[in-house]
Design an enzyme around this catalytic site. Structure first.
Site, PDB file in Angstrom:
ATOM      1  N   LYS A   3     -28.062 -17.393  28.900  1.00  0.00           N
ATOM      2  CA  LYS A   3     -26.638 -17.669  28.704  1.00  0.00           C
ATOM      3  C   LYS A   3     -25.934 -18.171  29.925  1.00  0.00           C
ATOM      4  O   LYS A   3     -25.049 -18.603  30.057  1.00  0.00           O
ATOM      5  CB  LYS A   3     -26.066 -16.008  28.471  1.00  0.00           C
ATOM      6  N   GLN A  18     -25.432  -6.485  28.012  1.00  0.00           N
ATOM      7  CA  GLN A  18     -26.618  -6.929  27.325  1.00  0.00           C
ATOM      8  C   GLN A  18     -27.273  -5.775  26.670  1.00  0.00           C
ATOM      9  O   GLN A  18     -27.382  -4.666  27.646  1.00  0.00           O
ATOM     10  CB  GLN A  18     -27.448  -7.563  28.368  1.00  0.00           C
ATOM     11  N   ASP A  39     -18.160 -10.151  23.548  1.00  0.00           N
ATOM     12  CA  ASP A  39     -19.178 -10.124  22.583  1.00  0.00           C
ATOM     13  C   ASP A  39     -18.396  -9.570  21.218  1.00  0.00           C
ATOM     14  O   ASP A  39     -19.060  -9.588  20.164  1.00  0.00           O
ATOM     15  CB  ASP A  39     -20.252  -8.915  22.740  1.00  0.00           C
TER      16      ASP A  39
HETATM   17  N1  GUN Z   1     -28.894  -8.016  22.694  1.00  0.00           N
HETATM   18  C1  GUN Z   1     -29.265  -8.742  21.564  1.00  0.00           C
HETATM   19  N2  GUN Z   1     -28.355  -9.431  21.159  1.00  0.00           N
HETATM   20  C2  GUN Z   1     -27.208  -9.308  21.890  1.00  0.00           C
HETATM   21  C3  GUN Z   1     -25.807  -9.912  21.826  1.00  0.00           C
HETATM   22  O1  GUN Z   1     -25.425 -10.594  21.380  1.00  0.00           O
HETATM   23  N3  GUN Z   1     -24.935  -9.350  22.932  1.00  0.00           N
HETATM   24  C4  GUN Z   1     -25.360  -8.333  23.709  1.00  0.00           C
HETATM   25  N4  GUN Z   1     -24.590  -7.623  24.791  1.00  0.00           N
HETATM   26  N5  GUN Z   1     -26.623  -7.699  23.779  1.00  0.00           N
HETATM   27  C5  GUN Z   1     -27.533  -8.421  22.791  1.00  0.00           C
END
Ligand code: GUN
Length: 280
Positions: A53, A97, A120
């Site tokens: 990211k 996350q 998200d």
């Molecule tokens: N853990 C696995 N995929 C994601 C995601 O798309 N966003 C977040 N915040 N955590 C994750």
């Protein structure tokens, strides 16, 4: 039939190019789009996601702010951190996350994120906005799925859409987005009877179950558009989707590969949510 490959990597790259110029335009106005990424603990998969990211942000010119916290952080301390980020004008998008350590309620943390900075789209306020059709931060994977269906060039209106999987992050919001486009939507899950009979009615099939190769050619209607959200690691580290790609590609009219399908689009939509928040 041999299906058209819906290449999510190429589409994501095109979106990133467009985002780059939008970021530039914002910077000229004195706004530097910023995404805060919070990582708690040392889950290796999460570390990889966070690194990717950060790289994505750098590519389009979004500033990424990393907040790495030990797995012993208390729920209150994490809530306080989220509040600080809510109040920080440099930050337009916040991502915590997942998964979080067991002593921390994910729901409480997600509820704390300012809905207008919720990159998200996991805050229940945004989930509710999505359900009612209001403007909202869309969850990234379902938003990416919709872009890939658009790429296939099929009309959703009036078509049978079947979503396999009912998670809050993918299955449920994907179903709502398809419904918003006037699809006739069915959600299947582990207790669905005669799964193959249901999936075989789909003009548009979205697989989001997390089981390697479970959607086989005999479960797919000839000419269907098949979107594979799965990312399953096999022994030997090979990554495959929920769809038996080689078999289904013979039957479908369009199909997303794994990798280079939904995954890159999820990441692009995270950048898009952050950019849109900064533009607002
Ligand atoms: N853990 C696995 N995929 C994601 C995601 O798309 N966003 C977040 N915040 N955590 C994750």
């Amino acid at each position: 039939m041999s299906a058209v490959v819906l290449n999510g990597k190429d589409l994501a790259d095109r979106m990133k190019e467009e985002m780059k110029s939008r970021v530039e335009a914002l910077k000229k106005k004195g706004v530097n789009p910023g995404l805060a990424v919070v990582l708690v603990g040392d889950n290796p998969a999460s570390q990889i996601y966070v690194r990717m990211k950060k790289k994505d942000c750098e590519e389009v010119g979004i500033i990424s702010y990393e907040y790495l916290r030990d797995k012993t952080i208390s729920e209150n301390e994490l809530l306080e951190l989220v509040q600080e980020l809510n109040d920080d004008d440099r930050i337009h998008g916040i991502l915590v996350q997942l998964p979080l350590p067991e002593h921390i309620s994910e729901l409480k943390i997600l509820e704390k994120i300012d809905p207008d900075k919720d990159a998200d789209g996991f805050n229940p306020i945004n989930m509710g906005r999505l359900l009612t059709g209001a403007d909202s931060m869309l969850p990234c994977t379902p938003a990416g799925v919709m872009e890939l269906i658009k790429l296939a060039g099929v009309e959703i209106k009036g078509r049978n859409c079947v979503v396999v999987g009912r998670s809050n992050i993918v299955g449920k919001p994907a179903a709502v987005l398809l419904l918003r486009e006037h699809g006739t939507v069915t959600i299947c899950h582990s207790r669905t009877a005669d799964l193959g009979e249901v999936t075989k009615r789909a003009d548009i099939l979205v697989a989001a179950v997390g089981r390697a190769n479970m959607i086989t050619a005999d479960m797919v209607k000839p000419g269907a558009v098949v979107i594979d959200v799965g990312m399953n690691r096999l022994e030997g580290n090979k990554v495959v989707g929920d769809v038996d790609y080689d078999g289904v590609a013979e039957v479908a009219s369009a199909i997303t590969p794994v990798p280079r399908g939904v995954g890159p689009m999820t990441r692009a939509m995270l950048l898009m949510n952050t950019l849109k928040a900064a533009e607002r």
